[in-house]
Scaffold this motif. Structure first.
Motif, PDB file in Angstrom:
ATOM      1  N   ILE A  32      40.545  30.282  37.485  1.00  0.00           N
ATOM      2  CA  ILE A  32      41.332  30.411  38.210  1.00  0.00           C
ATOM      3  C   ILE A  32      42.325  30.595  36.880  1.00  0.00           C
ATOM      4  O   ILE A  32      43.316  31.355  36.899  1.00  0.00           O
ATOM      5  N   LEU A  33      41.706  29.763  35.905  1.00  0.00           N
ATOM      6  CA  LEU A  33      42.832  29.907  34.784  1.00  0.00           C
ATOM      7  C   LEU A  33      42.680  30.990  33.995  1.00  0.00           C
ATOM      8  O   LEU A  33      44.038  31.875  33.501  1.00  0.00           O
ATOM      9  N   ASP A  34      41.919  31.534  34.531  1.00  0.00           N
ATOM     10  CA  ASP A  34      41.411  32.820  33.432  1.00  0.00           C
ATOM     11  C   ASP A  34      42.409  34.124  34.155  1.00  0.00           C
ATOM     12  O   ASP A  34      43.227  35.226  33.557  1.00  0.00           O
ATOM     13  N   ALA A  35      41.979  33.807  35.396  1.00  0.00           N
ATOM     14  CA  ALA A  35      43.328  34.992  36.117  1.00  0.00           C
ATOM     15  C   ALA A  35      44.446  34.626  35.759  1.00  0.00           C
ATOM     16  O   ALA A  35      45.100  35.951  36.109  1.00  0.00           O
ATOM     17  N   LEU A  36      45.209  33.664  36.094  1.00  0.00           N
ATOM     18  CA  LEU A  36      46.280  33.451  35.945  1.00  0.00           C
ATOM     19  C   LEU A  36      47.142  34.088  34.525  1.00  0.00           C
ATOM     20  O   LEU A  36      48.153  34.766  34.231  1.00  0.00           O
ATOM     21  N   GLU A  37      45.953  33.894  33.312  1.00  0.00           N
ATOM     22  CA  GLU A  37      46.508  34.597  32.366  1.00  0.00           C
ATOM     23  C   GLU A  37      46.499  36.094  32.843  1.00  0.00           C
ATOM     24  O   GLU A  37      47.857  36.644  31.277  1.00  0.00           O
ATOM     25  N   ALA A  38      45.411  36.230  33.072  1.00  0.00           N
ATOM     26  CA  ALA A  38      45.161  37.854  32.924  1.00  0.00           C
ATOM     27  C   ALA A  38      46.662  38.656  33.800  1.00  0.00           C
ATOM     28  O   ALA A  38      46.799  39.843  33.799  1.00  0.00           O
ATOM     29  N   SER A  39      47.053  37.962  34.473  1.00  0.00           N
ATOM     30  CA  SER A  39      48.447  38.004  35.705  1.00  0.00           C
ATOM     31  C   SER A  39      48.756  38.674  35.398  1.00  0.00           C
ATOM     32  O   SER A  39      50.002  39.107  35.481  1.00  0.00           O
ATOM     33  N   GLY A  40      49.453  37.807  33.514  1.00  0.00           N
ATOM     34  CA  GLY A  40      50.814  37.781  32.980  1.00  0.00           C
ATOM     35  C   GLY A  40      51.608  36.799  33.447  1.00  0.00           C
ATOM     36  O   GLY A  40      53.131  37.111  32.916  1.00  0.00           O
ATOM     37  N   LEU A  48      34.044  29.487  46.589  1.00  0.00           N
ATOM     38  CA  LEU A  48      34.998  30.614  47.312  1.00  0.00           C
ATOM     39  C   LEU A  48      35.940  30.145  47.642  1.00  0.00           C
ATOM     40  O   LEU A  48      36.998  31.037  47.070  1.00  0.00           O
ATOM     41  N   TRP A  49      36.915  28.707  47.042  1.00  0.00           N
ATOM     42  CA  TRP A  49      38.629  28.677  47.354  1.00  0.00           C
ATOM     43  C   TRP A  49      38.982  29.559  46.049  1.00  0.00           C
ATOM     44  O   TRP A  49      39.820  29.734  45.389  1.00  0.00           O
ATOM     45  N   ALA A  50      38.035  29.849  44.745  1.00  0.00           N
ATOM     46  CA  ALA A  50      37.702  30.183  43.256  1.00  0.00           C
ATOM     47  C   ALA A  50      38.327  31.203  43.282  1.00  0.00           C
ATOM     48  O   ALA A  50      39.301  31.902  43.271  1.00  0.00           O
ATOM     49  N   ASP A  51      37.559  31.749  44.458  1.00  0.00           N
ATOM     50  CA  ASP A  51      37.595  33.801  44.780  1.00  0.00           C
ATOM     51  C   ASP A  51      38.910  34.108  45.234  1.00  0.00           C
ATOM     52  O   ASP A  51      39.350  34.611  44.892  1.00  0.00           O
ATOM     53  N   THR A  52      39.251  33.189  46.597  1.00  0.00           N
ATOM     54  CA  THR A  52      40.406  33.607  47.265  1.00  0.00           C
ATOM     55  C   THR A  52      41.666  33.292  46.352  1.00  0.00           C
ATOM     56  O   THR A  52      42.448  34.341  46.562  1.00  0.00           O
ATOM     57  N   ALA A  53      41.738  32.209  45.234  1.00  0.00           N
ATOM     58  CA  ALA A  53      42.859  31.657  45.178  1.00  0.00           C
ATOM     59  C   ALA A  53      42.868  33.274  43.909  1.00  0.00           C
ATOM     60  O   ALA A  53      44.098  33.757  43.680  1.00  0.00           O
ATOM     61  N   ILE A  54      41.789  33.844  42.663  1.00  0.00           N
ATOM     62  CA  ILE A  54      41.961  34.577  41.944  1.00  0.00           C
ATOM     63  C   ILE A  54      42.013  36.397  42.641  1.00  0.00           C
ATOM     64  O   ILE A  54      42.997  36.944  42.595  1.00  0.00           O
ATOM     65  N   GLU A  55      41.557  36.168  44.340  1.00  0.00           N
ATOM     66  CA  GLU A  55      41.871  37.621  44.495  1.00  0.00           C
ATOM     67  C   GLU A  55      43.543  37.383  44.749  1.00  0.00           C
ATOM     68  O   GLU A  55      43.954  38.318  45.142  1.00  0.00           O
ATOM     69  N   TYR A  56      44.076  36.247  45.614  1.00  0.00           N
ATOM     70  CA  TYR A  56      45.676  35.935  45.687  1.00  0.00           C
ATOM     71  C   TYR A  56      45.993  36.544  44.945  1.00  0.00           C
ATOM     72  O   TYR A  56      47.367  37.678  44.636  1.00  0.00           O
ATOM     73  N   ALA A  65      49.580  41.429  40.710  1.00  0.00           N
ATOM     74  CA  ALA A  65      49.832  42.139  39.111  1.00  0.00           C
ATOM     75  C   ALA A  65      50.743  42.440  39.418  1.00  0.00           C
ATOM     76  O   ALA A  65      51.077  43.820  40.558  1.00  0.00           O
ATOM     77  N   GLY A  66      51.623  42.297  39.133  1.00  0.00           N
ATOM     78  CA  GLY A  66      52.358  43.982  38.350  1.00  0.00           C
ATOM     79  C   GLY A  66      54.349  42.955  39.360  1.00  0.00           C
ATOM     80  O   GLY A  66      54.980  43.143  38.798  1.00  0.00           O
TER      81      GLY A  66
END
Length: 504
Positions: A326-334, A223-231, A236-237
């Motif tokens: 979360i780390l993967d989402a951070l990478e994908a965010s640029g 749940l906390w990871a999903d929320t962080a990733i959504e943020y 993005a951009g």
């Protein structure tokens, strides 16, 4: 997700006056001037960027010796391992204790105020300037999800965007307890393992970390990871403001629940018993039978310790999996190249060491936690053995961002250690638990006093890192005890500790 957003006007209106009056008027201009960043602090931002982002990943009850690449190959933590490889690890990070049994409350209050245990304002953080609040006033987009465990007004002052949050812990309970009892079935997370108790860490009907979200049962870590990733995805951009994300997991706090595939990684019979295992603590150190200690039977058997360590390692590995997402989402965010990632925990845990299960003690397993920082300007793969405090993160991020640290902050920045300007910040570390325990530690020796029962312990940490050989009564160490007592009372005066040993 149901995010709670605050405009800057709402944010400032909610600050009030008193100790936070520093934030208004000239201080606002001072904090929001990007040109305030010096050449030295800009080393922590990506090229062409004025200020770094901060991603703070925070676990609960995770002792320092639970990271595979660092100090315990029995625990599988591939994503914590990659942070260790990418950054600098402070191997001796401490907190300053607690004024009641919920040690996490005090640790988080100190972290978010940057102030000592007896001056941080208690469960509501007083009206001191707060960590997220300070970065927010400097123009950061601030976000929080997960475990807060201080009072709600402090939460609202701290972050402009607040995702789903949770209480101090999630209690496991059997919704069918009455019917199961009639069948002779007991599902109780306490006093286990014991015959007749069928409690399982992967039984999703037993609540605890298993949460109901939109009709689906999900683990709190997901749940906390999903929320962080959504943020992150929602940003993005965007590069208008740097961000500060405070993502606080409830794991690995009990009830230590995880999906079956993670529990199966750790067969109890294969778990190593720690060298300082004891069936029971040598004396009542205070709060000897509070909630944490009731998780396992008395006396502690090796089999019980193996069961609890198995579940502890499983929920850590499960949390590590979601940290990786979360780390993967951070990478994908640029934004990864401009983000300082900080990984830590609020304190440690005994889980069978010294005959204890909880964190209401002064042994290394309970007063130390992991601390890893990685990102621009931070040396990769480095270990720093200097003694530091977790609440130093407040001043550290302010210095990295090139903004003024509020004068109310008492714990020093770690930046001089990261840049090599200093090799140490503290000659000793102080910690306290209620009126039951006081501790002072140097690089070599640790003194623990138990004023209510008249006990004292002295450990030579160089030769006895597991704290198994008490030297307090050894004549050759009488001067060491005297010297450490003087240092303890010096710290008590500095921190405002009013406990009067002489009156006991």
């Amino acid at each position: 997700m149901n995010f709670r957003d605050f405009t800057r006007r709402d944010f400032v209106r909610g600050l009030g006056f008193g100790a936070v009056g520093w934030a208004l008027g000239g201080a606002w201009q001072r904090l929001t001037q990007a040109e305030g960043a010096t050449r030295e602090t800009r080393r922590f931002a990506a090229k062409g960027r004025e200020q770094p982002n901060f991603l703070f990943l925070f676990t609960d009850d995770q002792t320092f010796s639970t990271i595979g690449a660092l100090n315990n190959q029995e625990v599988r933590t591939p994503n914590m391992d990659r942070l260790v490889r990418r950054g600098t690890t402070f191997t001796h990070c401490f907190h300053q204790g607690a004024w009641h049994g919920a040690v996490c409350v005090a640790s988080r209050a100190m972290l978010n105020t940057g102030r000592y245990i007896w001056t941080c304002g208690g469960d509501n953080c007083g009206d001191w300037p707060l960590w997220g609040q300070t970065l927010g006033l400097a123009g950061y987009d601030t976000f929080m999800t997960g475990k807060w465990h201080n009072q709600d007004p402090a939460l609202k002052r701290s972050f402009k965007t607040i995702g789903p949050t949770g209480g101090g812990m999630y209690h496991s309970k059997d919704p069918n307890a009455e019917a199961n009892a009639a069948k002779g079935i007991v599902n109780d997370p306490y006093d286990r393992p014991r015959p007749g108790n069928s409690w399982s860490p992967y039984d999703k009907t037993l609540e605890g970390h298993w949460r109901q979200v939109d009709g689906e049962t999900v683990h709190s870590s997901k749940l906390w990871a999903d929320t962080a990733i959504e943020y992150l995805n929602g940003r993005a951009g965007r590069r208008d403001n740097a961000f500060f994300m405070y993502v606080a997991f409830h794991a690995p706090h009990d009830p230590r629940q995880a999906p079956k595939e993670f529990v199966d990684m750790y067969p109890p019979e294969k778990i190593t018993i720690p060298p300082n295992y004891l069936p029971q603590h040598p004396f009542d150190q205070g709060d000897y039978k509070l909630r944490d200690e009731l998780l396992a039977p008395f006396p502690r058997t090796k089999e019980a310790v193996q069961v609890h360590l198995s579940e502890y390692y499983a929920i850590i590995t499960h949390a590590d999996h979601h940290i990786g997402r979360i780390l993967d989402a951070l990478e994908a965010s640029g934004e990864a190249d401009n983000t300082i990632i900080i990984f830590s925990a609020d304190h440690g845990l005994a889980v069978g060491q010294h005959g204890l299960m909880g964190k209401q003690n002064q042994y290394e397993h309970s007063v130390r936690m992991p601390l890893v920082l990685c990102g621009p300007g931070i040396e990769a793969g480095r270990k720093n053995d200097a003694m530091v405090y977790l609440p130093s993160l407040f001043a550290t991020t302010c210095e990295m961002a090139g903004i003024d640290t509020p004068e109310t902050v008492q714990f020093p920045s770690l930046v001089p250690l990261l840049t090599g300007q200093k090799t140490r910040l503290h000659d000793s570390i102080y910690c306290a638990y209620r009126h039951f325990q006081r501790m002072v530690r140097t690089e070599r020796y640790k003194l623990i006093r138990y004023p209510q029962v008249g006990e004292v312990q002295l450990f030579d940490l160089h030769n006895d890192p597991w704290e198994m050989n008490d030297l307090a009564e050894a004549p050759q160490h009488a001067q060491t005890v005297k010297t450490l007592d003087a240092e303890l009372h010096r710290w008590m005066k500095i921190t405002g500790d009013e406990l009067d040993f002489a009156s006991l």
